[in-house]
Design a protein around this motif. Structure first.
Motif, PDB file in Angstrom:
ATOM      1  N   ILE A  66       0.885  -1.156   0.000  1.00  0.00           N
ATOM      2  CA  ILE A  66       0.000   0.000   0.000  1.00  0.00           C
ATOM      3  C   ILE A  66       0.925   1.207   0.000  1.00  0.00           C
ATOM      4  O   ILE A  66       1.738   1.374   0.903  1.00  0.00           O
ATOM      5  CB  ILE A  66      -0.912   0.011   1.238  1.00  0.00           C
ATOM      6  N   ARG A  67       0.860   2.023  -1.049  1.00  0.00           N
ATOM      7  CA  ARG A  67       1.771   3.161  -1.224  1.00  0.00           C
ATOM      8  C   ARG A  67       1.143   4.419  -0.645  1.00  0.00           C
ATOM      9  O   ARG A  67       0.303   5.052  -1.271  1.00  0.00           O
ATOM     10  CB  ARG A  67       2.078   3.371  -2.716  1.00  0.00           C
ATOM     11  N   LEU A  68       1.542   4.781   0.555  1.00  0.00           N
ATOM     12  CA  LEU A  68       0.986   5.951   1.223  1.00  0.00           C
ATOM     13  C   LEU A  68       1.581   7.255   0.726  1.00  0.00           C
ATOM     14  O   LEU A  68       1.188   8.329   1.175  1.00  0.00           O
ATOM     15  CB  LEU A  68       1.138   5.808   2.733  1.00  0.00           C
ATOM     16  N   ASP A  69       2.521   7.167  -0.219  1.00  0.00           N
ATOM     17  CA  ASP A  69       3.053   8.356  -0.880  1.00  0.00           C
ATOM     18  C   ASP A  69       2.408   8.553  -2.252  1.00  0.00           C
ATOM     19  O   ASP A  69       2.772   9.459  -2.992  1.00  0.00           O
ATOM     20  CB  ASP A  69       4.569   8.287  -1.008  1.00  0.00           C
ATOM     21  N   LYS A  70       1.438   7.726  -2.583  1.00  0.00           N
ATOM     22  CA  LYS A  70       0.678   7.832  -3.834  1.00  0.00           C
ATOM     23  C   LYS A  70      -0.800   7.893  -3.477  1.00  0.00           C
ATOM     24  O   LYS A  70      -1.506   6.889  -3.442  1.00  0.00           O
ATOM     25  CB  LYS A  70       0.946   6.642  -4.756  1.00  0.00           C
ATOM     26  N   ILE A  71      -1.260   9.100  -3.171  1.00  0.00           N
ATOM     27  CA  ILE A  71      -2.632   9.323  -2.710  1.00  0.00           C
ATOM     28  C   ILE A  71      -3.334  10.255  -3.691  1.00  0.00           C
ATOM     29  O   ILE A  71      -2.718  11.191  -4.200  1.00  0.00           O
ATOM     30  CB  ILE A  71      -2.621   9.938  -1.292  1.00  0.00           C
ATOM     31  N   ALA A  72      -4.612   9.985  -3.942  1.00  0.00           N
ATOM     32  CA  ALA A  72      -5.386  10.840  -4.844  1.00  0.00           C
ATOM     33  C   ALA A  72      -6.820  10.954  -4.354  1.00  0.00           C
ATOM     34  O   ALA A  72      -7.344  10.041  -3.711  1.00  0.00           O
ATOM     35  CB  ALA A  72      -5.385  10.268  -6.261  1.00  0.00           C
ATOM     36  N   THR A  73      -7.444  12.081  -4.667  1.00  0.00           N
ATOM     37  CA  THR A  73      -8.874  12.269  -4.432  1.00  0.00           C
ATOM     38  C   THR A  73      -9.559  12.056  -5.773  1.00  0.00           C
ATOM     39  O   THR A  73      -9.225  12.715  -6.762  1.00  0.00           O
ATOM     40  CB  THR A  73      -9.169  13.683  -3.898  1.00  0.00           C
ATOM     41  N   LEU A  74     -10.496  11.115  -5.798  1.00  0.00           N
ATOM     42  CA  LEU A  74     -11.161  10.739  -7.039  1.00  0.00           C
ATOM     43  C   LEU A  74     -12.672  10.740  -6.863  1.00  0.00           C
ATOM     44  O   LEU A  74     -13.181  10.504  -5.767  1.00  0.00           O
ATOM     45  CB  LEU A  74     -10.723   9.329  -7.462  1.00  0.00           C
ATOM     46  N   SER A  75     -13.360  10.959  -7.950  1.00  0.00           N
ATOM     47  CA  SER A  75     -14.806  10.836  -7.949  1.00  0.00           C
ATOM     48  C   SER A  75     -15.189   9.374  -7.736  1.00  0.00           C
ATOM     49  O   SER A  75     -14.538   8.469  -8.281  1.00  0.00           O
ATOM     50  CB  SER A  75     -15.366  11.313  -9.290  1.00  0.00           C
ATOM     51  N   LYS A  76     -16.234   9.137  -6.973  1.00  0.00           N
ATOM     52  CA  LYS A  76     -16.706   7.772  -6.760  1.00  0.00           C
ATOM     53  C   LYS A  76     -17.106   7.097  -8.070  1.00  0.00           C
ATOM     54  O   LYS A  76     -17.109   5.872  -8.164  1.00  0.00           O
ATOM     55  CB  LYS A  76     -17.887   7.756  -5.795  1.00  0.00           C
ATOM     56  N   THR A  77     -17.424   7.892  -9.083  1.00  0.00           N
ATOM     57  CA  THR A  77     -17.820   7.310 -10.372  1.00  0.00           C
ATOM     58  C   THR A  77     -16.662   6.573 -11.039  1.00  0.00           C
ATOM     59  O   THR A  77     -16.882   5.790 -11.962  1.00  0.00           O
ATOM     60  CB  THR A  77     -18.345   8.397 -11.329  1.00  0.00           C
ATOM     61  N   LEU A  78     -15.427   6.815 -10.586  1.00  0.00           N
ATOM     62  CA  LEU A  78     -14.260   6.155 -11.172  1.00  0.00           C
ATOM     63  C   LEU A  78     -13.979   4.783 -10.560  1.00  0.00           C
ATOM     64  O   LEU A  78     -13.134   4.042 -11.046  1.00  0.00           O
ATOM     65  CB  LEU A  78     -13.018   7.041 -11.023  1.00  0.00           C
ATOM     66  N   ILE A  79     -14.706   4.438  -9.501  1.00  0.00           N
ATOM     67  CA  ILE A  79     -14.530   3.131  -8.872  1.00  0.00           C
ATOM     68  C   ILE A  79     -15.141   2.071  -9.775  1.00  0.00           C
ATOM     69  O   ILE A  79     -16.308   2.148 -10.149  1.00  0.00           O
ATOM     70  CB  ILE A  79     -15.188   3.088  -7.474  1.00  0.00           C
ATOM     71  N   LEU A  80     -14.345   1.075 -10.135  1.00  0.00           N
ATOM     72  CA  LEU A  80     -14.802   0.039 -11.048  1.00  0.00           C
ATOM     73  C   LEU A  80     -15.266  -1.223 -10.345  1.00  0.00           C
ATOM     74  O   LEU A  80     -15.889  -2.079 -10.961  1.00  0.00           O
ATOM     75  CB  LEU A  80     -13.680  -0.295 -12.036  1.00  0.00           C
ATOM     76  N   GLY A  81     -14.941  -1.359  -9.073  1.00  0.00           N
ATOM     77  CA  GLY A  81     -15.374  -2.527  -8.319  1.00  0.00           C
ATOM     78  C   GLY A  81     -14.609  -2.651  -7.017  1.00  0.00           C
ATOM     79  O   GLY A  81     -13.663  -1.914  -6.768  1.00  0.00           O
ATOM     80  N   GLU A  82     -15.058  -3.582  -6.204  1.00  0.00           N
ATOM     81  CA  GLU A  82     -14.395  -3.853  -4.934  1.00  0.00           C
ATOM     82  C   GLU A  82     -13.794  -5.244  -4.987  1.00  0.00           C
ATOM     83  O   GLU A  82     -14.385  -6.155  -5.555  1.00  0.00           O
ATOM     84  CB  GLU A  82     -15.386  -3.753  -3.783  1.00  0.00           C
ATOM     85  N   ILE A  83     -12.606  -5.385  -4.371  1.00  0.00           N
ATOM     86  CA  ILE A  83     -11.961  -6.702  -4.395  1.00  0.00           C
ATOM     87  C   ILE A  83     -11.793  -7.297  -3.002  1.00  0.00           C
ATOM     88  O   ILE A  83     -11.579  -8.483  -2.871  1.00  0.00           O
ATOM     89  CB  ILE A  83     -10.596  -6.655  -5.102  1.00  0.00           C
ATOM     90  N   GLY A  84     -11.838  -6.471  -1.971  1.00  0.00           N
ATOM     91  CA  GLY A  84     -11.629  -6.991  -0.621  1.00  0.00           C
ATOM     92  C   GLY A  84     -11.602  -5.863   0.388  1.00  0.00           C
ATOM     93  O   GLY A  84     -12.093  -4.769   0.131  1.00  0.00           O
ATOM     94  N   GLU A  85     -10.985  -6.159   1.518  1.00  0.00           N
ATOM     95  CA  GLU A  85     -10.905  -5.171   2.586  1.00  0.00           C
ATOM     96  C   GLU A  85      -9.633  -5.412   3.376  1.00  0.00           C
ATOM     97  O   GLU A  85      -8.949  -6.415   3.151  1.00  0.00           O
ATOM     98  CB  GLU A  85     -12.116  -5.264   3.495  1.00  0.00           C
TER      99      GLU A  85
END
Length: 104
Positions: A66-85
């Motif tokens: 998990i790259r905590l130096d690569k963070i972005a704010t994105l629209s929820k419409t860009l989420i293509l699916g969920e894979i886990g938690e």
């Protein structure tokens, strides 16, 4: 989740898993996840190895970071699916690492 994550220069995007750090009404703040786990000593990464007790629920297919130096704010419409938690152990690691990386 899976999202088209933008490159830092915004020239392109790449389909990749990402961890939701913050969810708002229309947007999410996410950190990208990479299977290139070669830089495990970087203080801005959290390793999610196949032998980690919470690996199976993550939905990841191989050792990842998990790259905590690569963070972005994105629209929820860009989420293509969920894979886990992530479970409580990884949540604690991510939380501690964010404080270190951002200097809080």
């Amino acid at each position: 989740m899976v999202v088209d994550f933008p490159f830092t220069d915004l020239s392109e995007t790449k389909l990749r898993p990402a961890l939701v750090l913050l969810e708002r009404e229309h947007d999410v703040v996410v950190s990208f996840i990479s299977s290139k786990a070669s830089d495990k000593t970087n203080d801005a990464v959290v390793l999610v190895a196949e032998d980690h007790p919470e690996f199976k629920v993550s939905g990841l297919k191989t050792d990842s970071v998990i790259r905590l130096d690569k963070i972005a704010t994105l629209s929820k419409t860009l989420i293509l699916g969920e894979i886990g938690e992530i479970g409580s152990i990884l949540k604690k690691e991510v939380s501690e690492r964010i404080r270190v990386v951002l200097g809080f």
